[in-house]
Design a protein around this motif. Structure first.
Motif, PDB file in Angstrom:
ATOM      1  N   ARG A 213     -52.217 -41.287  -1.392  1.00 52.71           N
ATOM      2  CA  ARG A 213     -53.027 -41.564  -0.339  1.00 52.71           C
ATOM      3  C   ARG A 213     -52.162 -41.487   1.050  1.00 52.71           C
ATOM      4  NH1 ARG A 213     -58.086 -43.404   0.176  1.00 52.71           N
ATOM      5  NH2 ARG A 213     -57.959 -43.920  -1.815  1.00 52.71           N
ATOM      6  N   TYR A 214     -52.450 -40.557   1.903  1.00 55.89           N
ATOM      7  CA  TYR A 214     -51.683 -40.379   3.116  1.00 55.89           C
ATOM      8  C   TYR A 214     -52.829 -40.435   4.321  1.00 55.89           C
ATOM      9  CZ  TYR A 214     -48.689 -37.905   6.708  1.00 55.89           C
ATOM     10  OH  TYR A 214     -47.913 -37.520   7.703  1.00 55.89           O
ATOM     11  N   TYR A 215     -52.595 -41.521   5.041  1.00 58.69           N
ATOM     12  CA  TYR A 215     -53.560 -41.970   6.056  1.00 58.69           C
ATOM     13  C   TYR A 215     -54.987 -41.880   5.398  1.00 58.69           C
ATOM     14  CZ  TYR A 215     -49.677 -41.749   9.103  1.00 58.69           C
ATOM     15  OH  TYR A 215     -48.182 -41.925   9.860  1.00 58.69           O
ATOM     16  N   ASP A 216     -55.815 -40.972   5.893  1.00 59.58           N
ATOM     17  CA  ASP A 216     -57.310 -40.841   5.622  1.00 59.58           C
ATOM     18  C   ASP A 216     -57.392 -39.668   4.475  1.00 59.58           C
ATOM     19  OD1 ASP A 216     -57.751 -42.931   7.216  1.00 59.58           O
ATOM     20  OD2 ASP A 216     -58.659 -41.350   8.934  1.00 59.58           O
ATOM     21  N   TYR A 217     -56.282 -39.287   3.926  1.00 60.97           N
ATOM     22  CA  TYR A 217     -56.428 -38.304   2.801  1.00 60.97           C
ATOM     23  C   TYR A 217     -55.950 -38.644   1.471  1.00 60.97           C
ATOM     24  CZ  TYR A 217     -56.913 -35.168   6.937  1.00 60.97           C
ATOM     25  OH  TYR A 217     -57.556 -34.471   8.020  1.00 60.97           O
ATOM     26  N   LEU A 218     -56.549 -38.072   0.630  1.00 60.50           N
ATOM     27  CA  LEU A 218     -55.968 -38.501  -0.822  1.00 60.50           C
ATOM     28  C   LEU A 218     -55.798 -37.318  -1.680  1.00 60.50           C
ATOM     29  CD1 LEU A 218     -56.112 -40.963  -2.802  1.00 60.50           C
ATOM     30  CD2 LEU A 218     -58.222 -39.871  -3.626  1.00 60.50           C
ATOM     31  N   LEU A 219     -54.316 -37.214  -1.973  1.00 64.62           N
ATOM     32  CA  LEU A 219     -53.869 -35.975  -2.817  1.00 64.62           C
ATOM     33  C   LEU A 219     -54.121 -36.274  -4.292  1.00 64.62           C
ATOM     34  CD1 LEU A 219     -51.399 -36.134  -0.106  1.00 64.62           C
ATOM     35  CD2 LEU A 219     -52.225 -33.858  -0.726  1.00 64.62           C
ATOM     36  N   TYR A 220     -54.586 -35.341  -4.916  1.00 62.60           N
ATOM     37  CA  TYR A 220     -54.746 -35.574  -6.612  1.00 62.60           C
ATOM     38  C   TYR A 220     -54.122 -34.319  -7.306  1.00 62.60           C
ATOM     39  CZ  TYR A 220     -57.039 -35.682 -11.135  1.00 62.60           C
ATOM     40  OH  TYR A 220     -57.480 -35.578 -12.343  1.00 62.60           O
ATOM     41  N   CYS A 221     -53.352 -34.781  -8.419  1.00 60.51           N
ATOM     42  CA  CYS A 221     -52.822 -33.750  -9.399  1.00 60.51           C
ATOM     43  C   CYS A 221     -53.035 -34.022 -10.749  1.00 60.51           C
ATOM     44  CB  CYS A 221     -51.120 -33.759  -8.884  1.00 60.51           C
ATOM     45  SG  CYS A 221     -50.477 -32.901 -10.247  1.00 60.51           S
ATOM     46  N   ASN A 222     -53.491 -33.160 -11.320  1.00 64.40           N
ATOM     47  CA  ASN A 222     -53.622 -33.255 -13.038  1.00 64.40           C
ATOM     48  C   ASN A 222     -52.959 -32.232 -13.676  1.00 64.40           C
ATOM     49  OD1 ASN A 222     -54.639 -33.925 -15.569  1.00 64.40           O
ATOM     50  ND2 ASN A 222     -56.717 -33.845 -14.970  1.00 64.40           N
ATOM     51  N   LEU A 223     -52.027 -32.575 -14.512  1.00 60.10           N
ATOM     52  CA  LEU A 223     -51.204 -31.702 -15.512  1.00 60.10           C
ATOM     53  C   LEU A 223     -51.601 -31.912 -16.922  1.00 60.10           C
ATOM     54  CD1 LEU A 223     -47.756 -31.900 -13.600  1.00 60.10           C
ATOM     55  CD2 LEU A 223     -49.695 -30.487 -13.107  1.00 60.10           C
ATOM     56  N   ASN A 224     -52.059 -31.049 -17.669  1.00 64.74           N
ATOM     57  CA  ASN A 224     -52.615 -31.327 -18.932  1.00 64.74           C
ATOM     58  C   ASN A 224     -51.857 -30.269 -20.061  1.00 64.74           C
ATOM     59  OD1 ASN A 224     -53.899 -32.284 -21.162  1.00 64.74           O
ATOM     60  ND2 ASN A 224     -55.752 -32.069 -20.393  1.00 64.74           N
ATOM     61  N   PHE A 225     -51.079 -30.845 -20.993  1.00 65.48           N
ATOM     62  CA  PHE A 225     -50.624 -29.771 -21.869  1.00 65.48           C
ATOM     63  C   PHE A 225     -51.499 -29.783 -23.192  1.00 65.48           C
ATOM     64  CE2 PHE A 225     -47.278 -30.985 -19.003  1.00 65.48           C
ATOM     65  CZ  PHE A 225     -46.509 -29.815 -18.346  1.00 65.48           C
ATOM     66  N   VAL A 226     -51.898 -28.718 -23.522  1.00 70.15           N
ATOM     67  CA  VAL A 226     -52.818 -28.859 -24.678  1.00 70.15           C
ATOM     68  C   VAL A 226     -52.361 -27.823 -25.649  1.00 70.15           C
ATOM     69  CG1 VAL A 226     -55.006 -28.559 -25.592  1.00 70.15           C
ATOM     70  CG2 VAL A 226     -54.609 -29.376 -23.228  1.00 70.15           C
ATOM     71  N   ASN A 227     -52.244 -28.413 -26.865  1.00 71.76           N
ATOM     72  CA  ASN A 227     -51.796 -27.381 -28.443  1.00 71.76           C
ATOM     73  C   ASN A 227     -53.101 -27.639 -29.031  1.00 71.76           C
ATOM     74  OD1 ASN A 227     -50.146 -27.997 -31.436  1.00 71.76           O
ATOM     75  ND2 ASN A 227     -49.668 -26.158 -29.949  1.00 71.76           N
ATOM     76  N   LYS A 228     -53.907 -26.282 -29.088  1.00 72.95           N
ATOM     77  CA  LYS A 228     -55.403 -26.455 -29.623  1.00 72.95           C
ATOM     78  C   LYS A 228     -55.256 -25.360 -30.911  1.00 72.95           C
ATOM     79  CE  LYS A 228     -59.648 -26.895 -29.430  1.00 72.95           C
ATOM     80  NZ  LYS A 228     -59.944 -26.623 -30.786  1.00 72.95           N
TER      81      LYS A 228
END
Length: 310
Positions: A213-228
């Motif tokens: 959270r940077y002041y009124d902003y929300l930064l989001y990150c999602n990293l997903n490693f999948v072995n299917k």
């Protein structure tokens, strides 16, 4: 919102599948919570073109072992059939579902349209590091049947205590035949979207999420490693020695990035993602996973309760 990454997506019911009709009940006594619910999933057609009614039921018990530790066990079942309505056997929260499946008329594979699963959950709340784990038992081979176990396991860690930075990391293993079933449209899917883990059976994944959270902003990150692996919800169930050889696995790197800001009742979000919800469980090839896409989202939220009380 400190719960933006929690609760996690459960292996039993991730909450990602489409809406369904459901009635829920629950009661609390001492340090325990008893809960059960039943309802209806989306109808499907079988290979003969007949409409198959799909129903489900859930029951379980949660114990507060201490102020910081909760343990939960329960069952969930999907039962189907032509013109099959609500089954009162599954409305009893005290009788295990799997006992009903041991009846003589349900032992015949061709007539077994009841797919039950047992689940266990453990949550531990600590000051700076919270943990949770989940085990699902779809099929456990006690005797020598030349079949594979059908299990699923997840363990995760997260820290949502800090105001600016929060994170979650979890590892998941889903066996080759988990979620699949030989009955008539009894596999763990609703309207083409997995009910449990979003990438279905036969996969291993490592997921990392973080927000800042940077002041009124929300930064989001999602990293997903999948072995299917090769199995998906279009795979015909055949859990036998001949079909349990090691199959091919493909590796995927699934990412999402976004920035959002809430202004009064309006939440604005812009981001990029190559996350193909549900598609990896249906097919091993997906062009959208390679290309990805930008998106823009607007969510308007308004509490009308004050108007109703006037």
């Amino acid at each position: 919102d400190k719960k933006i990454l929690y609760p996690h997506h459960s292996l039993i019911d991730s909450g990602l599948s489409p809406e369904r009709d459901e009635i829920k009940f629950g009661t609390k006594f001492n340090n325990s919570n008893l809960f059960f619910s039943f309802g209806k999933l989306g109808d499907e057609k079988n290979i003969d073109g007949n409409i198959i009614n799909r129903n489900f039921a859930i029951h379980g018990l949660e114990w507060e072992l201490s102020q910081n530790i909760k343990f939960e066990l329960g069952e969930i079942i999907i039962y189907t059939g032509q013109n099959r309505g609500f089954d009162f056997v599954y409305s009893n929260p005290f009788i295990p579902y799997f006992l009903n499946g041991l009846e003589h008329e349900r032992k015949d594979v061709n007539n077994d349209n009841d797919n039950s699963m047992v689940f266990f959950r453990l949550k531990n709340y600590m000051e700076r590091l919270n943990t949770y784990c989940e085990l699902i038992i779809d099929d456990l081979q006690i005797d020598k049947t030349n079949k594979d176990h059908a299990l699923g396991f997840k363990i995760g860690f997260h820290n949502l205590k800090q105001e600016k930075f929060s994170w979650l990391i979890e590892a998941t293993i889903i066996n080759k035949w988990t979620y699949l079933h030989h009955g008539d449209n009894t596999s763990w899917v609703n309207r083409g979207i997995p009910i449990g883990h979003e990438y279905g059976p036969d996969n291993k994944s490592l997921n990392f999420q973080a927000t800042y959270r940077y002041y009124d902003y929300l930064l989001y990150c999602n990293l997903n490693f999948v072995n299917k692996g090769e199995n998906n919800f279009s795979t015909i169930w055949d859990n036998s020695a001949a079909n349990n050889v090691i199959n091919d696995y493909d590796n995927y790197f699934i990412t999402s990035f976004s920035i959002s800001r809430k202004v009064k009742n309006l939440n604005c979000e812009v981001g990029w993602s190559n996350r193909p919800l549900g598609s990896l469980s249906l097919s091993n090839l997906n062009d959208n996973l390679i290309n990805g896409s930008f998106y823009f989202k607007l969510i308007l939220s308004k509490d009308f309760s004050s108007l109703l009380n006037q």
